[in-house]
Design an enzyme around this catalytic site. Structure first.
Site, mmCIF file in Angstrom:
data_model
loop_
_atom_site.group_PDB
_atom_site.id
_atom_site.type_symbol
_atom_site.label_atom_id
_atom_site.label_comp_id
_atom_site.label_asym_id
_atom_site.label_seq_id
_atom_site.Cartn_x
_atom_site.Cartn_y
_atom_site.Cartn_z
ATOM 1 N N GLY A 190 0.819 -0.990 -0.514
ATOM 2 C CA GLY A 190 0.068 -0.238 -0.289
ATOM 3 C C GLY A 190 0.914 1.168 -0.643
ATOM 4 C CB CYS A 245 4.942 -4.552 1.106
ATOM 5 S SG CYS A 245 6.775 -2.496 1.109
ATOM 6 C CE1 TYR A 246 0.445 1.103 5.194
ATOM 7 C CE2 TYR A 246 -1.172 -0.668 5.546
ATOM 8 C CZ TYR A 246 -1.025 0.314 6.206
ATOM 9 O OH TYR A 246 -1.803 0.885 6.581
ATOM 10 C CG HIS A 299 5.790 -5.504 -3.810
ATOM 11 N ND1 HIS A 299 4.909 -5.283 -3.452
ATOM 12 C CD2 HIS A 299 6.760 -4.199 -3.610
ATOM 13 C CE1 HIS A 299 4.750 -3.818 -3.165
ATOM 14 N NE2 HIS A 299 6.072 -3.461 -2.746
ATOM 15 C CB SER A 303 -18.852 -3.104 -29.402
ATOM 16 O OG SER A 303 -17.752 -4.015 -28.225
ATOM 17 N N GLY A 304 -18.194 -6.161 -31.538
ATOM 18 C CA GLY A 304 -17.086 -7.023 -32.166
ATOM 19 C C GLY A 304 -15.830 -6.935 -31.374
ATOM 20 N N GLY A 305 -16.192 -5.535 -29.628
ATOM 21 C CA GLY A 305 -14.643 -6.307 -29.141
ATOM 22 C C GLY A 305 -14.269 -7.498 -28.302
ATOM 23 C CB VAL A 306 -12.052 -8.540 -26.082
ATOM 24 C CG1 VAL A 306 -11.870 -10.188 -25.818
ATOM 25 C CG2 VAL A 306 -10.881 -8.709 -27.140
ATOM 26 C CG ASP A 307 -13.804 -7.124 -22.006
ATOM 27 O OD1 ASP A 307 -13.360 -7.856 -23.014
ATOM 28 O OD2 ASP A 307 -13.641 -5.892 -22.224
ATOM 29 C CB SER A 308 -19.802 -7.223 -25.701
ATOM 30 O OG SER A 308 -18.696 -7.166 -27.196
ATOM 31 C CB SER A 309 -17.068 -10.945 -28.621
ATOM 32 O OG SER A 309 -16.876 -10.138 -29.757
ATOM 33 C CE LYS A 324 -9.589 -6.806 -23.502
ATOM 34 N NZ LYS A 324 -10.887 -5.685 -22.743
#
Length: 515
Positions: free
Chosen positions: A57, A84-85, A171, A225-231, A371
């Site tokens: 953080g 870390c934090y 980390h 839309s033809g994009g990744v997520d909606s497809s 993603k």
């Protein structure tokens, strides 16, 4: 979706790496979710995680009002790893002490292993780690011992093995910590005894069951839309409920070359989906006539998109649910005390701006995924690779890459330029090294000589960037021979352009998109 897997939760103290920690755990085959630092022990108990990871953080633990976990978490009998934090706040809450020493540690360090530990099993002595801290623990709590140190940090790795509490000052989730994933594996799989059963095959089966239960006899509307997520969302929902899904595809005239036909062929013919197609190119071009201000263009495109989508939705019968391609980072950001304001419907590309009194229920089948996991899911569902691995594309489409006034002629010119650029970087095997590649058409004309003729045509610029999250970006060092092929093909094959530029500006000071 009802969780049937072993879970390791990440308690988020505002770290830029919280999502990366969760992703690293999922890479081990174990489901991980992020919860705010102020989540109560009672709430955590309901989740029944196999382990808890305290993230880093930005705050100093000695700072007034700095985030603290519920102390009762340490009484749940669940293994805890503080990073870390997370190590510092765990030490403080359990009776240790933290100070702000004169010597800080930022960057690469090598850990000196002092004793055997389950956490460091298989980790070599002097292993490289990534440090980033101002505060340091100068007194560990009772029951803890030191496992490893560095010259500037006496308590680099500490543990209370009886209670399964572990802490690291570096980390392990970042690539610079060479044995970091091994340490996380030791914690998640060995210390927490979590089962590695999180995979896309299981996810698909559980998602289908969950979607069917949620929708029942209803009908789902999805903005495609033809994009990744909606497809990916559309194909997953269609596999679950078939014709009870209806997709609305709005062609705003600002899509890439052949994209409208590709969407119709893939989803309408290949996947046999009910597809409501709105060819609204003329309406969008008319609304944009004479507009040159970037924000004015975006707002015009956004409002007309929503109006068009809503009008098409009325033709789709009795709708009970609206499907969205909301991803896990969107959910985390809206819920985190460190994130942005809560947003039920994401703007523009996921049908933002629908009426507040909308009666539809939201269906978000991808809300547990990052993603990269959505891309993996798309492959499992049989979507073509060129769609699944597609670079980000703005909601307003080429309208914000056609700098200045948007016309049909200029858009067609830009479509041809864009197609050549993407084709050449794919041929060169560079597409996956680049976060986003784009072309812009500038409202500037230059003199050229093409053949034996003097020409006076528009200038285009090509841009390719590398990035992790789009918050910052660096220009991609495109090889000269690839630049040359792009410029040669564009000037030879695209009638409206006679000069090609390459944008080498990072973000900041520039944004990725020009508008």
């Amino acid at each position: 979706m009802e969780q049937k897997h072993d879970t390791v939760i990440v308690l988020d103290f505002g770290a830029q790496y919280s999502q990366l920690i969760a992703r690293r755990v999922r890479e081990l085959g174990v489901y991980s979710q992020i919860v705010p630092f102020n989540t109560s022990a009672e709430e955590i108990k309901k989740i029944a995680p196999k382990g808890i990871i305290f993230s880093g953080g930005p705050a100093s633990v000695s700072q007034e009002g700095s985030p603290r976990p519920d102390k009762e978490i340490f009484s749940l009998g669940i293994p805890v790893l503080g990073i870390c934090y997370g190590l510092q706040v765990m030490s403080l809450v359990l009776g240790g002490h933290v100070t702000c020493p004169e010597k800080k540690e930022y960057g690469i360090a090598n850990i000196n292993i002092l004793r055997e530990s389950k956490l460091l099993k298989g980790v070599s002595d002097l292993s490289q780690v990534w440090m980033s801290h101002g505060d340091s623990v100068d007194k560990i709590p009772e029951g803890f011992v030191t496992v490893a140190d560095t010259p500037n940090c006496p308590y680099t790795v500490v543990e209370d093995s009886k209670r399964s509490f572990y802490g690291v000052q570096f980390h392990p989730e970042v690539a610079h910590s060479l044995d970091g994933q091994k340490m996380l594996s030791n914690f998640v799989l060995d210390i927490c005894n979590a089962k590695a059963d999180w995979n896309m095959g299981n996810f698909i089966n559980e998602a289908i069951e969950s979607i069917r239960k949620e929708v029942g006899d209803g009908q789902v509307l999805c903005g495609l839309s033809g994009g990744v997520d909606s497809s990916v969302a559309a194909v997953l929902i269609h596999r679950a409920i078939g014709d009870k899904l209806v997709c609305v595809f709005v062609n705003n005239g600002m899509l890439r070359k052949n994209e409208a036909q590709n969407v119709l062929d893939l989803f309408g013919k290949h996947f046999n989906m009910r597809l409501q197609y709105a060819d609204a190119e003329d309406a969008f071009l008319s609304a944009l006539k004479g507009k040159t201000d970037p924000e004015d263009k975006r707002k015009t495109i956004g409002k007309l998109f929503v109006d068009t989508f809503y009008n098409e939705a009325r033709k789709c019968g009795d709708i009970t649910h609206l499907a969205q391609g909301t991803l896990y980072p969107d959910i985390v950001e809206s819920k985190s005390p460190f994130g942005g304001p809560t947003s039920t419907i994401k703007s523009h590309h996921n049908v933002g701006g629908l009426p507040e009194d909308l009666k539809w229920k939201l269906l978000e089948p991808l809300k547990e995924l990052f993603k990269d996991e959505v891309r993996e899911l798309g492959r499992e569902l049989g979507l073509p690779e060129e769609l699944v691995d597609r670079h980000p594309f703005p909601g307003p489409g080429l309208g914000v890459r056609c700098i200045g006034e948007v016309t049909k002629e200029r858009l067609d010119t830009l479509r041809d330029v864009d197609a050549i650029f993407i084709d050449e970087i794919r041929k060169a095997g560079l597409y996956h090294e680049i976060w986003q590649a784009l072309a812009d058409l500038l409202p500037v004309k230059s003199v050229g000589v093409q053949g034996d003729e003097r020409t006076y045509r528009e200038v285009c610029t090509l841009r390719a960037v590398t990035s992790q999250d789009a918050m910052t970006a660096d220009w991609y060092h495109l090889p000269y021979d690839v630049m040359q092929r792009c410029a040669s093909r564009i000037c030879n094959e695209v009638k409206g352009v006679n000069r090609v530029l390459y944008d080498i500006t990072s973000k900041p000071p520039a944004t990725i998109e020009w508008e």
